[in-house]
Design a protein around this motif. Structure first.
Motif, PDB file in Angstrom:
ATOM      1  N   PHE A 116       0.848  -1.185   0.000  1.00 41.89           N
ATOM      2  CA  PHE A 116       0.000   0.000   0.000  1.00 41.89           C
ATOM      3  C   PHE A 116       0.886   1.238   0.000  1.00 41.89           C
ATOM      4  O   PHE A 116       2.079   1.179   0.324  1.00 41.89           O
ATOM      5  CB  PHE A 116      -0.955   0.025   1.206  1.00 41.89           C
ATOM      6  CG  PHE A 116      -0.281  -0.108   2.538  1.00 41.89           C
ATOM      7  CD1 PHE A 116       0.181   1.005   3.233  1.00 41.89           C
ATOM      8  CD2 PHE A 116      -0.110  -1.358   3.108  1.00 41.89           C
ATOM      9  CE1 PHE A 116       0.802   0.872   4.466  1.00 41.89           C
ATOM     10  CE2 PHE A 116       0.519  -1.502   4.340  1.00 41.89           C
ATOM     11  CZ  PHE A 116       0.972  -0.379   5.025  1.00 41.89           C
ATOM     12  N   HIS A 230       5.717   4.145  -0.356  1.00 39.75           N
ATOM     13  CA  HIS A 230       5.191   2.832  -0.736  1.00 39.75           C
ATOM     14  C   HIS A 230       5.703   1.809   0.267  1.00 39.75           C
ATOM     15  O   HIS A 230       6.902   1.783   0.581  1.00 39.75           O
ATOM     16  CB  HIS A 230       5.644   2.466  -2.151  1.00 39.75           C
ATOM     17  CG  HIS A 230       5.154   1.133  -2.609  1.00 39.75           C
ATOM     18  ND1 HIS A 230       3.827   0.893  -2.923  1.00 39.75           N
ATOM     19  CD2 HIS A 230       5.801  -0.053  -2.793  1.00 39.75           C
ATOM     20  CE1 HIS A 230       3.688  -0.376  -3.292  1.00 39.75           C
ATOM     21  NE2 HIS A 230       4.864  -0.966  -3.219  1.00 39.75           N
ATOM     22  N   LEU A 276      -5.981  -1.228   7.511  1.00 43.85           N
ATOM     23  CA  LEU A 276      -5.208   0.000   7.448  1.00 43.85           C
ATOM     24  C   LEU A 276      -5.799   0.956   8.467  1.00 43.85           C
ATOM     25  O   LEU A 276      -6.999   1.252   8.411  1.00 43.85           O
ATOM     26  CB  LEU A 276      -5.272   0.612   6.042  1.00 43.85           C
ATOM     27  CG  LEU A 276      -4.919  -0.332   4.884  1.00 43.85           C
ATOM     28  CD1 LEU A 276      -5.090   0.381   3.553  1.00 43.85           C
ATOM     29  CD2 LEU A 276      -3.500  -0.880   5.029  1.00 43.85           C
ATOM     30  N   TRP A 302      -3.983   7.439   1.326  1.00 43.73           N
ATOM     31  CA  TRP A 302      -3.685   6.028   1.056  1.00 43.73           C
ATOM     32  C   TRP A 302      -3.911   5.758  -0.432  1.00 43.73           C
ATOM     33  O   TRP A 302      -4.744   6.410  -1.068  1.00 43.73           O
ATOM     34  CB  TRP A 302      -4.592   5.095   1.857  1.00 43.73           C
ATOM     35  CG  TRP A 302      -4.602   5.279   3.330  1.00 43.73           C
ATOM     36  CD1 TRP A 302      -5.318   6.214   4.032  1.00 43.73           C
ATOM     37  CD2 TRP A 302      -3.886   4.520   4.315  1.00 43.73           C
ATOM     38  NE1 TRP A 302      -5.098   6.076   5.383  1.00 43.73           N
ATOM     39  CE2 TRP A 302      -4.226   5.048   5.589  1.00 43.73           C
ATOM     40  CE3 TRP A 302      -3.004   3.444   4.241  1.00 43.73           C
ATOM     41  CZ2 TRP A 302      -3.703   4.530   6.766  1.00 43.73           C
ATOM     42  CZ3 TRP A 302      -2.490   2.928   5.420  1.00 43.73           C
ATOM     43  CH2 TRP A 302      -2.830   3.465   6.661  1.00 43.73           C
ATOM     44  N   ASP A 303      -3.239   4.757  -0.962  1.00 46.38           N
ATOM     45  CA  ASP A 303      -3.447   4.390  -2.363  1.00 46.38           C
ATOM     46  C   ASP A 303      -2.912   2.982  -2.611  1.00 46.38           C
ATOM     47  O   ASP A 303      -2.132   2.447  -1.809  1.00 46.38           O
ATOM     48  CB  ASP A 303      -2.749   5.401  -3.285  1.00 46.38           C
ATOM     49  CG  ASP A 303      -3.403   5.481  -4.669  1.00 46.38           C
ATOM     50  OD1 ASP A 303      -4.324   4.688  -4.948  1.00 46.38           O
ATOM     51  OD2 ASP A 303      -2.980   6.340  -5.467  1.00 46.38           O
ATOM     52  N   ASN A 304      -3.361   2.391  -3.720  1.00 42.99           N
ATOM     53  CA  ASN A 304      -2.766   1.178  -4.295  1.00 42.99           C
ATOM     54  C   ASN A 304      -2.606   0.050  -3.281  1.00 42.99           C
ATOM     55  O   ASN A 304      -1.506  -0.441  -3.035  1.00 42.99           O
ATOM     56  CB  ASN A 304      -1.415   1.511  -4.930  1.00 42.99           C
ATOM     57  CG  ASN A 304      -1.549   2.565  -6.019  1.00 42.99           C
ATOM     58  OD1 ASN A 304      -2.476   2.517  -6.822  1.00 42.99           O
ATOM     59  ND2 ASN A 304      -0.647   3.535  -6.030  1.00 42.99           N
ATOM     60  N   VAL A 305      -3.730  -0.374  -2.694  1.00 41.63           N
ATOM     61  CA  VAL A 305      -3.725  -1.474  -1.726  1.00 41.63           C
ATOM     62  C   VAL A 305      -3.842  -2.790  -2.485  1.00 41.63           C
ATOM     63  O   VAL A 305      -4.738  -2.956  -3.324  1.00 41.63           O
ATOM     64  CB  VAL A 305      -4.886  -1.327  -0.733  1.00 41.63           C
ATOM     65  CG1 VAL A 305      -4.838  -2.442   0.311  1.00 41.63           C
ATOM     66  CG2 VAL A 305      -4.846   0.039  -0.062  1.00 41.63           C
TER      67      VAL A 305
END
Length: 460
Positions: A116, A230, A276, A302-305
């Motif tokens: 994430f 990241h 998270l 938050w991004d790209n889990v």
């Protein structure tokens, strides 16, 4: 995801909640669950008191209350919380906002990877910081704060990313890489085995050889910038390796730094739900000058889990909405109180007709001054008295729990859940979860995330 295998869950936050009433804000409640826990005090009538907060959106700031404290914009998730409703210096407390995807991560017999992005601009353990949790059941707000907050899952793992160090200092950082910049790493970890915590902080529970070793630090993003690090976790039964990039760098094998390792973990689960979490602890206290702002009101991005592994199944769970009753101290009570031998009533919304599931559970948080002998859980008039499930009887703490019920208790649409005990009790974050729904598909780009239509083939 740079280190793992084939991705089986992927969330890039490009789609918003279509308008389904839930506690998830802009998150799709078919994919995500959200729970919040904060102040509880029977004296002034504070029942999971949650304060309004400033949320940094993609187009400026706005003041929000749950569930609008979770927003998707420009393909990212932004969420905010406030641990200090009065605004008086150092009058804050402990809060946690927890988010989880309703698809299990399975690492049985292998090393699995979770990844994430997070804008970790924390300033230490008296600020706001992110945590990662893994639990065997989707119980709301799995969390502990030292030994005074015991919302422990039956089996679980927690990793805290709160070890922040100012430019020029070493702190937990074992080397002088980027010594001229503010940096962070893992500060501590907790493993929970059958409700007993093993916390490297060392307070309460039972300590084993499980330990955290810091290996490196990564550069922190500027405060309130929304720039992300990241993070990737390699999780196996006995060891968890944590990697991260410096803030603002695109993830690549070359940019990932091995920042910490949890050894002798002896995890008591091989499949679970990932969480998270946004955690606060009296976040004024980190403020020590113009270069370190108060984080009492703070936004994380938050991004790209994602995670890898075999697809096991999908859960579908349904929320009771927060109570949202205003208090004199400017908080909203998300929870409800029940007096001894009484219950608080919650309406769980949108249950499908003729649901299919391998199991059905009622999930909730509760807070008591004194432990009870029996938790009283009633669903649509069907009573399920449940003996006290924990090995300790500590009071003055949030707990988290799941009670299994027959699927025949359920009705289409609104289901009434009543919760109480022989003690005064606050309940909050109430859900009904359908476990392993036939026809559920992995959450990947292009997948159908709605409850499966009738007549679909089983998922496995």
């Amino acid at each position: 995801m740079q280190l793992g295998g084939t991705v089986i869950f992927c969330e890039t936050f490009d789609k918003k909640n279509s308008g389904i009433p839930s506690r998830t804000g802009d998150l799709d409640p078919n994919v995500w669950g959200v729970s919040r826990a904060g102040n509880a005090n029977f004296g002034p009538g504070m029942y999971n008191g949650w304060a309004a907060t400033t949320l940094q959106t993609c187009n400026g700031t706005t003041t929000v209350t749950p569930p609008n404290d979770i927003m998707i914009c420009n393909g990212q998730l932004r969420e905010a919380s406030n641990d200090n409703p009065t605004g008086a210096y150092e009058a804050g407390g402990v809060t946690t906002l927890a988010m989880y995807p309703k698809q299990p991560f399975d690492f049985a017999g292998r090393t699995g990877t979770v990844s994430f992005d997070i804008s970790n601009d924390a300033h230490g353990t008296h600020s706001a910081w992110p945590e990662f949790w893994l639990t065997n059941l989707p119980v709301p707000t799995p969390f502990n704060h030292f030994d005074s907050w015991q919302a422990l899952p039956q089996h679980g793992l927690g990793i805290r990313f709160a070890a922040a160090v100012s430019a020029g200092g070493y702190g937990f950082c074992p080397n002088g890489n980027n010594l001229d910049k503010r940096r962070w790493t893992v500060d501590s970890a907790v493993v929970v085995r059958n409700y007993v915590m093993d916390d490297t902080v060392g307070l309460g529970g039972v300590r084993t050889k499980m330990a955290v070793k810091q290996l490196d630090c990564v550069v922190s993003p500027p405060d309130n910038s929304g720039i992300t690090n990241h993070v990737e976790l390699r999780i196996s039964q006995n060891q968890i390796d944590i990697y991260a990039t410096d803030a603002g760098l695109a993830p690549s094998p070359a940019n990932l730094k091995h920042i910490a390792v949890v050894t002798d973990a002896n995890l008591s689960l091989t499949r679970g739900l990932i969480w998270l979490q946004d955690v606060h602890y009296n976040a004024d206290k980190a403020e020590s000058g113009p270069n370190i702002p108060s984080q009492r009101q703070h936004t994380f991005v938050w991004d790209n889990v994602a995670f890898d592994g075999p697809f096991t199944y999908r859960d579908f769970s349904y929320d009771a909405l927060d109570d949202n009753q205003p208090n004199a101290d400017k908080t909203l009570d998300l929870g409800k109180v029940s007096l001894p031998n009484q219950t608080a009533s919650w309406n769980v919304l949108n249950m499908p007709a003729n649901p299919k599931a391998a199991a059905v559970r009622v999930l909730f948080n509760f807070y008591q001054y004194d432990s009870s002998k029996v938790l009283n859980v009633t669903v649509n008039g069907h009573a399920h008295p449940t003996p006290w499930p924990y090995p300790d009887t500590q009071g003055y703490t949030w707990r988290t729990f799941a009670v299994t019920i027959p699927i025949t208790d359920l009705v289409p649409g609104t289901n009434v859940v009543q919760l109480g005990s022989d003690q005064a009790m606050v309940t909050s974050n109430v859900n009904i979860v359908l476990v392993d729904v036939p026809g559920g598909v992995p959450v990947l780009p292009g997948s159908n995330n709605a409850y499966p239509a009738a007549g679909v083939s089983p998922s496995r």
